[in-house]
Design a protein around this motif. Structure first.
Motif, PDB file in Angstrom:
ATOM      1  N   GLY A  16       1.011  -1.117   0.108  1.00  0.00           N
ATOM      2  CA  GLY A  16       0.002  -0.072   0.030  1.00  0.00           C
ATOM      3  C   GLY A  16       0.796   1.237   0.131  1.00  0.00           C
ATOM      4  N   SER A  17       0.204   2.302  -0.012  1.00  0.00           N
ATOM      5  CA  SER A  17       0.856   3.750   0.224  1.00  0.00           C
ATOM      6  C   SER A  17       0.314   4.504   1.513  1.00  0.00           C
ATOM      7  N   SER A  18       1.333   5.425   1.932  1.00  0.00           N
ATOM      8  CA  SER A  18       0.955   6.209   3.237  1.00  0.00           C
ATOM      9  C   SER A  18       1.593   7.472   2.738  1.00  0.00           C
ATOM     10  N   ARG A  19       0.750   8.431   3.348  1.00  0.00           N
ATOM     11  CA  ARG A  19       1.179   9.990   3.167  1.00  0.00           C
ATOM     12  C   ARG A  19       1.573  10.580   4.458  1.00  0.00           C
ATOM     13  N   TYR A  20       2.722  11.067   4.687  1.00  0.00           N
ATOM     14  CA  TYR A  20       3.060  11.486   6.054  1.00  0.00           C
ATOM     15  C   TYR A  20       3.315  12.954   5.847  1.00  0.00           C
ATOM     16  N   PHE A  21       2.747  13.865   6.818  1.00  0.00           N
ATOM     17  CA  PHE A  21       2.602  15.180   7.067  1.00  0.00           C
ATOM     18  C   PHE A  21       3.740  15.938   7.683  1.00  0.00           C
ATOM     19  N   ASP A  22       4.551  16.961   7.240  1.00  0.00           N
ATOM     20  CA  ASP A  22       5.290  17.800   8.221  1.00  0.00           C
ATOM     21  C   ASP A  22       4.488  18.354   9.180  1.00  0.00           C
ATOM     22  N   SER A  23       5.179  18.676  10.275  1.00  0.00           N
ATOM     23  CA  SER A  23       4.448  19.648  11.274  1.00  0.00           C
ATOM     24  C   SER A  23       5.638  20.338  11.768  1.00  0.00           C
ATOM     25  N   SER A  24       5.027  21.541  12.802  1.00  0.00           N
ATOM     26  CA  SER A  24       6.135  22.337  13.182  1.00  0.00           C
ATOM     27  C   SER A  24       7.038  21.781  14.532  1.00  0.00           C
ATOM     28  N   SER A  25       6.042  20.469  14.849  1.00  0.00           N
ATOM     29  CA  SER A  25       6.819  20.074  16.179  1.00  0.00           C
ATOM     30  C   SER A  25       7.502  18.899  15.740  1.00  0.00           C
ATOM     31  N   ASP A  26       7.806  17.773  16.751  1.00  0.00           N
ATOM     32  CA  ASP A  26       8.407  16.362  16.644  1.00  0.00           C
ATOM     33  C   ASP A  26       7.247  15.378  16.152  1.00  0.00           C
ATOM     34  N   LEU A  27       6.229  16.024  16.023  1.00  0.00           N
ATOM     35  CA  LEU A  27       4.995  14.747  15.542  1.00  0.00           C
ATOM     36  C   LEU A  27       4.848  14.851  14.033  1.00  0.00           C
ATOM     37  N   THR A  28       4.630  13.650  13.603  1.00  0.00           N
ATOM     38  CA  THR A  28       4.457  13.255  12.161  1.00  0.00           C
ATOM     39  C   THR A  28       3.077  12.573  11.879  1.00  0.00           C
ATOM     40  N   PRO A  29       2.035  13.356  11.336  1.00  0.00           N
ATOM     41  CA  PRO A  29       0.814  12.830  11.531  1.00  0.00           C
ATOM     42  C   PRO A  29       0.806  11.789   9.758  1.00  0.00           C
ATOM     43  N   PHE A  30       0.132  10.835   9.878  1.00  0.00           N
ATOM     44  CA  PHE A  30       0.028  10.205   8.570  1.00  0.00           C
ATOM     45  C   PHE A  30      -1.251   9.493   8.380  1.00  0.00           C
ATOM     46  N   PHE A  31      -1.657   9.137   7.128  1.00  0.00           N
ATOM     47  CA  PHE A  31      -3.031   8.035   6.896  1.00  0.00           C
ATOM     48  C   PHE A  31      -2.309   7.256   5.576  1.00  0.00           C
ATOM     49  N   GLY A  32      -2.952   5.913   5.438  1.00  0.00           N
ATOM     50  CA  GLY A  32      -2.471   5.320   4.433  1.00  0.00           C
ATOM     51  C   GLY A  32      -3.656   4.266   4.071  1.00  0.00           C
ATOM     52  N   LEU A  33      -3.459   3.601   2.979  1.00  0.00           N
ATOM     53  CA  LEU A  33      -4.329   2.513   2.674  1.00  0.00           C
ATOM     54  C   LEU A  33      -3.464   1.370   2.095  1.00  0.00           C
ATOM     55  N   SER A  34      -4.066   0.193   1.972  1.00  0.00           N
ATOM     56  CA  SER A  34      -3.401  -0.879   1.290  1.00  0.00           C
ATOM     57  C   SER A  34      -4.342  -2.112   1.053  1.00  0.00           C
ATOM     58  N   ALA A  35      -3.803  -2.980   0.240  1.00  0.00           N
ATOM     59  CA  ALA A  35      -4.520  -3.956   0.016  1.00  0.00           C
ATOM     60  C   ALA A  35      -3.870  -5.377  -0.313  1.00  0.00           C
ATOM     61  N   GLY A  36      -4.455  -6.684  -0.224  1.00  0.00           N
ATOM     62  CA  GLY A  36      -3.481  -7.678  -0.345  1.00  0.00           C
ATOM     63  C   GLY A  36      -4.469  -9.104  -0.076  1.00  0.00           C
ATOM     64  N   VAL A  37      -3.629  -9.975   0.511  1.00  0.00           N
ATOM     65  CA  VAL A  37      -4.435 -11.235   0.780  1.00  0.00           C
ATOM     66  C   VAL A  37      -4.264 -11.239   2.583  1.00  0.00           C
ATOM     67  N   THR A  38      -5.246 -12.101   2.992  1.00  0.00           N
ATOM     68  CA  THR A  38      -5.339 -12.747   4.202  1.00  0.00           C
ATOM     69  C   THR A  38      -5.500 -14.337   4.372  1.00  0.00           C
ATOM     70  N   ILE A  39      -4.493 -14.979   5.147  1.00  0.00           N
ATOM     71  CA  ILE A  39      -4.710 -16.251   5.149  1.00  0.00           C
ATOM     72  C   ILE A  39      -5.434 -16.827   6.449  1.00  0.00           C
ATOM     73  N   PHE A  40      -6.273 -17.553   6.263  1.00  0.00           N
ATOM     74  CA  PHE A  40      -7.192 -17.713   7.707  1.00  0.00           C
ATOM     75  C   PHE A  40      -6.900 -19.188   7.880  1.00  0.00           C
ATOM     76  N   THR A  41      -6.491 -19.847   8.831  1.00  0.00           N
ATOM     77  CA  THR A  41      -6.025 -20.895   9.229  1.00  0.00           C
ATOM     78  C   THR A  41      -6.684 -21.533  10.538  1.00  0.00           C
ATOM     79  N   PRO A  42      -7.932 -22.065  10.422  1.00  0.00           N
ATOM     80  CA  PRO A  42      -8.384 -22.773  11.718  1.00  0.00           C
ATOM     81  C   PRO A  42      -7.535 -24.074  12.367  1.00  0.00           C
ATOM     82  N   LYS A  43      -7.530 -24.050  13.637  1.00  0.00           N
ATOM     83  CA  LYS A  43      -6.821 -25.093  14.209  1.00  0.00           C
ATOM     84  C   LYS A  43      -7.264 -25.655  15.485  1.00  0.00           C
ATOM     85  N   ASN A  44      -7.096 -26.518  16.193  1.00  0.00           N
ATOM     86  CA  ASN A  44      -7.370 -26.922  17.426  1.00  0.00           C
ATOM     87  C   ASN A  44      -9.114 -26.957  17.421  1.00  0.00           C
ATOM     88  N   GLU A  45      -9.643 -27.587  16.383  1.00  0.00           N
ATOM     89  CA  GLU A  45     -10.942 -27.502  16.279  1.00  0.00           C
ATOM     90  C   GLU A  45     -11.829 -28.337  17.535  1.00  0.00           C
TER      91      GLU A  45
END
Length: 213
Positions: free
Chosen positions: A107-136
């Protein structure tokens, strides 16, 4: 499948990828964090499957592709329980199995400069998730549940507290959308069910960010 469900290999790949591309990118960020996901429920009629709350580990390798914009590779490991309420199979909510979720996203994220030592950010991503049941729970299902791999996407936002030019503390919130995560058959003594759909999982986390120039 064993390799994919082991968090050590994806973390090593994230670190290797970061060092491999360091000479070609303006900036490299490597981060590790630990968080808590708030679970999700998938209804089918008056019944439901539910992934309960639980902790997760995450590693991210980010490569600067423009000023303040990072291309990011993410691996996240969740361990929780899969619960079921079904009028035929389990009239009251009960544990169906343990559930491991392995998220692999780009994915991609955007980081914003600020006048302090704090850096706000937001982002989005996509892909796959593997679901593995066990100990049924053999009181509910008469056979092992199959692992599934599904498409997923996510949104995130947060802030980095920059302790120096190299290290920072990251606080992050997430909205994660697994698609068809409940797409599994449950064969029990009382019958069989099939549930499938898209839900949302909320999460929050904290961790460390390392910047490599």
């Amino acid at each position: 499948m064993t390799l994919l469900t082991n968090y050590r290999l994806p973390l090593i790949l994230l670190l290797f990828t970061g060092f491999f591309f360091q000479s070609n990118a303006q900036d490299i960020d490597l981060s590790v964090d630990y968080g808590y996901q708030l679970g999700t429920k998938l209804n089918y009629g008056s019944n439901y499957l539910k992934a309960s709350d639980g902790g997760f580990f995450r590693g991210i390798a980010g490569f600067e592709v423009g000023y303040g914009t990072m291309l990011e590779l993410t691996y996240m490991k969740m361990n929780t329980e899969l619960l079921i309420r079904d009028i035929l199979i389990s009239p009251s909510e009960d544990r169906l199995s343990d559930l491991s979720m392995d998220w692999i996203h780009i994915g991609s994220s955007r980081y914003f400069d600020s006048s302090s030592d704090l850096t706000p950010f937001f982002g989005l991503s996509a892909g796959v998730t593997i679901f593995t049941p066990k100990n049924e729970n053999l009181a509910i299902t008469t056979r092992d549940l199959a692992s599934t791999t599904e498409f997923s996407f996510a949104l995130k936002g947060g802030v980095i507290f920059n302790l120096s030019d190299v290290i920072g503390i990251k606080i992050q919130g997430d909205l994660m959308f697994p698609v068809s995560w409940g797409g599994l058959y449950v064969n029990g003594f009382g019958g069989a069910v099939y549930a499938s759909g898209t839900t949302v999982m909320g999460a929050f986390s904290g961790g460390l960010v390392f910047s490599l120039n």
